[in-house]
Scaffold this motif. Structure first.
Motif, short mmCIF file in Angstrom:
data_model
loop_
_atom_site.label_atom_id
_atom_site.label_comp_id
_atom_site.label_asym_id
_atom_site.label_seq_id
_atom_site.Cartn_x
_atom_site.Cartn_y
_atom_site.Cartn_z
N GLU A 37 58.48 31.62 118.96
CA GLU A 37 59.33 32.78 119.26
C GLU A 37 58.52 33.82 120.06
O GLU A 37 59.00 34.39 121.03
N ASN A 38 57.26 34.01 119.62
CA ASN A 38 56.39 34.96 120.30
C ASN A 38 56.13 34.53 121.75
O ASN A 38 56.17 35.35 122.67
N ALA A 39 55.89 33.21 121.97
CA ALA A 39 55.64 32.69 123.32
C ALA A 39 56.85 32.92 124.21
O ALA A 39 56.74 33.32 125.37
N LYS A 40 58.04 32.66 123.66
CA LYS A 40 59.27 32.85 124.43
C LYS A 40 59.45 34.32 124.82
O LYS A 40 59.79 34.64 125.96
N GLN A 79 62.24 27.84 130.92
CA GLN A 79 60.82 27.97 130.56
C GLN A 79 60.67 28.54 129.15
O GLN A 79 59.81 28.11 128.37
N ALA A 80 61.55 29.51 128.81
CA ALA A 80 61.50 30.10 127.47
C ALA A 80 61.96 29.10 126.42
O ALA A 80 61.40 29.02 125.32
N ALA A 81 62.97 28.30 126.75
CA ALA A 81 63.50 27.32 125.80
C ALA A 81 62.56 26.13 125.63
O ALA A 81 62.42 25.58 124.53
N TYR A 82 61.90 25.73 126.72
CA TYR A 82 61.01 24.56 126.71
C TYR A 82 59.69 24.91 127.40
O TYR A 82 59.40 24.43 128.50
N PRO A 83 58.86 25.76 126.75
CA PRO A 83 57.64 26.26 127.41
C PRO A 83 56.62 25.17 127.76
O PRO A 83 55.80 25.36 128.65
N ASP A 84 56.67 24.03 127.07
CA ASP A 84 55.68 22.97 127.33
C ASP A 84 56.13 21.98 128.39
O ASP A 84 55.39 21.05 128.73
N LEU A 85 57.33 22.14 128.91
CA LEU A 85 57.87 21.18 129.88
C LEU A 85 57.37 21.52 131.28
O LEU A 85 57.59 22.63 131.78
N GLU A 86 56.68 20.57 131.92
CA GLU A 86 56.17 20.83 133.28
C GLU A 86 57.23 20.52 134.33
O GLU A 86 57.86 19.47 134.28
N ASN A 87 57.40 21.43 135.28
CA ASN A 87 58.35 21.27 136.39
C ASN A 87 59.72 20.75 135.95
O ASN A 87 60.18 19.70 136.42
N PRO A 88 60.39 21.45 135.04
CA PRO A 88 61.72 20.99 134.63
C PRO A 88 62.70 21.09 135.79
O PRO A 88 62.56 21.95 136.66
N PRO A 89 63.71 20.21 135.85
CA PRO A 89 64.68 20.28 136.96
C PRO A 89 65.49 21.56 136.91
O PRO A 89 65.92 21.98 135.83
N LEU A 90 65.66 22.17 138.07
CA LEU A 90 66.44 23.42 138.16
C LEU A 90 67.55 23.19 139.18
O LEU A 90 67.31 23.13 140.38
N ASN A 135 68.54 31.57 125.81
CA ASN A 135 67.34 32.21 126.37
C ASN A 135 67.55 32.86 127.73
O ASN A 135 66.58 33.22 128.40
N ILE A 136 68.81 33.00 128.15
CA ILE A 136 69.07 33.66 129.44
C ILE A 136 68.64 35.12 129.33
O ILE A 136 69.11 35.85 128.45
#
Length: 651
Positions: A37-40, A79-90, A135-136
């Motif tokens: 939660e803190n990271a987000k 990024q907030a929802a999945y902070p560990d995911l690299e280059n997620p599709p946008l 997380n918007i």
């Protein structure tokens, strides 16, 4: 205007402090959830601070690219929802139907596949979409979001946000979005050969190149427009030898070469049939390349005749270009050969010096067996000069598709020798297909000759006037207005017919189709534009009144057709951004046609000016709707300007 972001930053900062006090800064595994939660929260705080700085640094006059804004917002949410995911599709696109909102974020499906492949986690896209929505970050453009089907996120824009952007457009004019560091773009286009007339084959390069230059200039880039003329080489030997025979006093009396094409054909015939003349032609080449003053003067005389003919065409089509032909690079060519030799890239093949580039079967010939240079040498010299001397950040070559392999090889050689890094400098071949006749074969005259460009333009003028007279415009327009409409329609239609086709494809040249005032043609768009501009004029509303209204009136977008038109107008920066990336100008033509048809829907459904049915007197002017008319016309005018089309007030 930034209050909503500043308030969000305060709240997030306070929340992070609360979590700190709770002791969740990563001490115990049992507090994993709190750490996440803190990271987000930290990520959202950094995103908001960064976007606040960017918004403040941008000119308040710039048009906002709504798609880019939404990509930033959803990028932050993912990024907030999945902070560990690299280059997620946008993936954010305009919605195709109103029931699906105004835009859609379709990233959930892609993220679901990545989680399955990389982590063997099976998460249904709808759950991912819910996590993204949670997380918007706070923003000023989204009214609401809805999750539909398997995980599509439908985005509804706020009406006050769209209204505010339209007001900004009306007050400030069409301003490009901020581009960051100002880059230099070098565009190589047109490039006819000296002593040969420009033909229909030069039309596409000239029109497409000019339009690309206008787009990059509008977007705020520094643009260098180069005409890589074929003004050097062995053909000048035969031309100079023929000049000496036909006009022996050329050094003192300017030769009256009227028809350079005929002059070229005569010299070529003699070169092919007279052995003595051929020998002398080769001697002339040697003397020209050794910079003999008399031969340089002869060369300049021939070039000047061509330049005057080219300029007539450039004047007709409103083309601005700097001449920098092959001769400009001639002195650099020996250094190019030496550089490739010094770095061990040169092989000798049957007396020729060649360079093999990995991945390309045919080598570049950088020196012929007789010691002469080739197109490969001059193109390498031009590439190096544009990269190293001109310091171009983006190089664009607008040349036909037949040269694709040649340019790919030259560009790869430039990378191989270390002149540029494609990750830093963009070097692109903007290839295009050929012009076809209505028989779907290469466009030729009835006698089988290549169509002269000047003849084509004159035919366009004649047909445009015939069309205007068929519509009896000569009875309502002054002679000056009729002449302006003729040139606007003739040259506008020729340009638009080219630019409205995907440049990668061949296209069929048809005066009948391009002058049709129905469908996606310049004739239709120019007519639509003059109609839109006339609405306020016929209601006795002048520019000053419109400017005043733009500052004071709120644009109401309650009717579905007002809303549809308002959103369509604001897609302009998205369209331009896409073209800056893929260099496909037909996207702009498609957009202008969509804008014109969307306006027609609006105008048919929403009264801008209400009149008494009996007397025809104006009883009510709906000013916010007139402002929508003005915003439409303003965007269309800028679109026309980028395409090199000149609209007229009366048509």
């Amino acid at each position: 205007q930034f209050a909503f972001q500043e308030n969000e930053i305060k709240l997030l900062t306070a929340e992070i402090e609360r979590l700190k006090n709770f002791g969740c800064l990563g001490v115990s595994p049992s507090l994993e959830g709190l750490r996440d939660e803190n990271a987000k929260l930290k990520y959202r705080l950094n995103f908001l601070k960064k976007s606040l700085q960017e918004e403040r640094s941008k000119s308040t006059k710039s048009m906002i690219n709504i798609n880019s804004c939404l990509q930033e917002i959803f990028g932050a949410a993912i990024q907030a929802a999945y902070p560990d995911l690299e280059n997620p599709p946008l993936v954010v696109t305009p919605s195709q139907q109103p029931k699906f909102g105004d835009y859609q974020c379709n990233s959930a499906m892609g993220i679901s596949q990545i989680l399955l492949k990389t982590r063997e986690q099976k998460v249904i896209p709808r759950e991912i979409a819910e996590e993204i929505v949670k997380n918007i970050p706070a923003n000023e453009c989204i009214e609401k979001v809805e999750i539909a089907g398997p995980g599509f996120i439908n985005v509804h824009l706020r009406k006050d946000f769209v209204s505010k952007q339209l007001s900004s457009l009306l007050i400030n004019g069409v301003q490009p979005p901020a581009i960051g560091k100002r880059k230099k773009v070098v565009v190589d286009f047109s490039s006819p050969n000296i002593a040969k007339e420009m033909h229909v084959g030069h039309l596409r390069s000239t029109i497409i190149g000019e339009s690309m230059c206008r787009l990059f200039e509008f977007a705020g880039y520094e643009v260098l427009r180069l005409n890589h003329l074929g003004d050097w080489g062995t053909q000048f030997g035969m031309l100079i030898a023929h000049l000496q025979d036909k006009f022996p006093d050329y050094l003192t009396v300017s030769p009256p070469i009227g028809d350079l094409q005929a002059f070229y054909k005569e010299s070529k015939r003699r070169f092919d049939t007279e052995e003595e003349f051929k020998k002398r032609a080769y001697q002339c080449v040697v003397l020209l390349q050794s910079k003999n003053p008399d031969f340089i003067k002869a060369w300049n005389l021939i070039c000047d005749v061509s330049r005057r003919e080219f300029q007539k065409i450039y004047n007709c089509l409103d083309i601005t270009i700097i001449e920098r032909g092959e001769s400009f690079y001639h002195e650099m060519m020996k250094d190019i050969v030496k550089e490739f030799e010094d770095k061990g890239f040169v092989q000798v093949d049957d007396g020729r010096k060649v360079v093999f580039v990995p991945g390309f079967p045919v080598p570049l010939t950088i020196m012929k067996s007789d010691g002469g240079y080739t197109y490969d040498t001059s193109d390498l010299a031009a590439l190096k000069h544009r990269l190293c001397e001109e310091k171009g950040d983006i190089l664009i070559y607008v040349v036909d598709s037949g040269q694709s392999v040649h340019f790919q090889t030259v560009f790869a050689a430039g990378q191989m020798i270390g002149w540029y890094d494609p990750k830093v400098t963009r070097v692109a071949h903007a290839a295009f297909g050929v012009v076809l006749g209505e028989d779907k074969k290469k466009f030729k005259t009835r006698s089988g000759d290549t169509v002269r460009l000047i003849d084509l333009l004159e035919e366009g003028l004649k047909r445009a006037m015939d069309k205007l007279k068929d519509k009896e415009r000569d009875k309502v327009l002054t002679p000056e207005e009729l002449k302006a409409a003729q040139t606007s329609v003739a040259f506008g239609c020729i340009k638009y017919a080219d630019l409205s086709h995907n440049r990668l494809n061949d296209y069929v040249f048809s005066f009948d189709k391009m002058l049709d005032d129905r469908g996606n043609t310049a004739a239709y768009l120019l007519y639509a534009f003059t109609r839109i501009r006339a609405i306020a004029r016929l209601a006795n509303i002048d520019e000053q009144m419109l400017r005043k209204a733009a500052r004071e009136e709120v644009l109401i977008l309650d009717h579905e057709k007002e809303w549809k038109l308002g959103k369509c107008i604001l897609r302009f920066p998205e369209i331009l951004q896409k073209i800056l990336e893929d260099l496909l100008l037909h996207t702009l033509c498609d957009y202008l046609y969509e804008l014109a048809t969307t306006f027609t829907e609006f105008y048919d459904s929403c009264y801008c000016v209400e009149k008494d049915r009996q007397t025809g007197q104006i009883v009510k002017v709906n000013m916010w709707r007139l402002l929508l008319c003005e915003a439409t016309a303003t965007v269309m005018a800028k679109g026309f300007d980028i395409l090199g089309i000149k609209p007229v007030q009366r048509m």
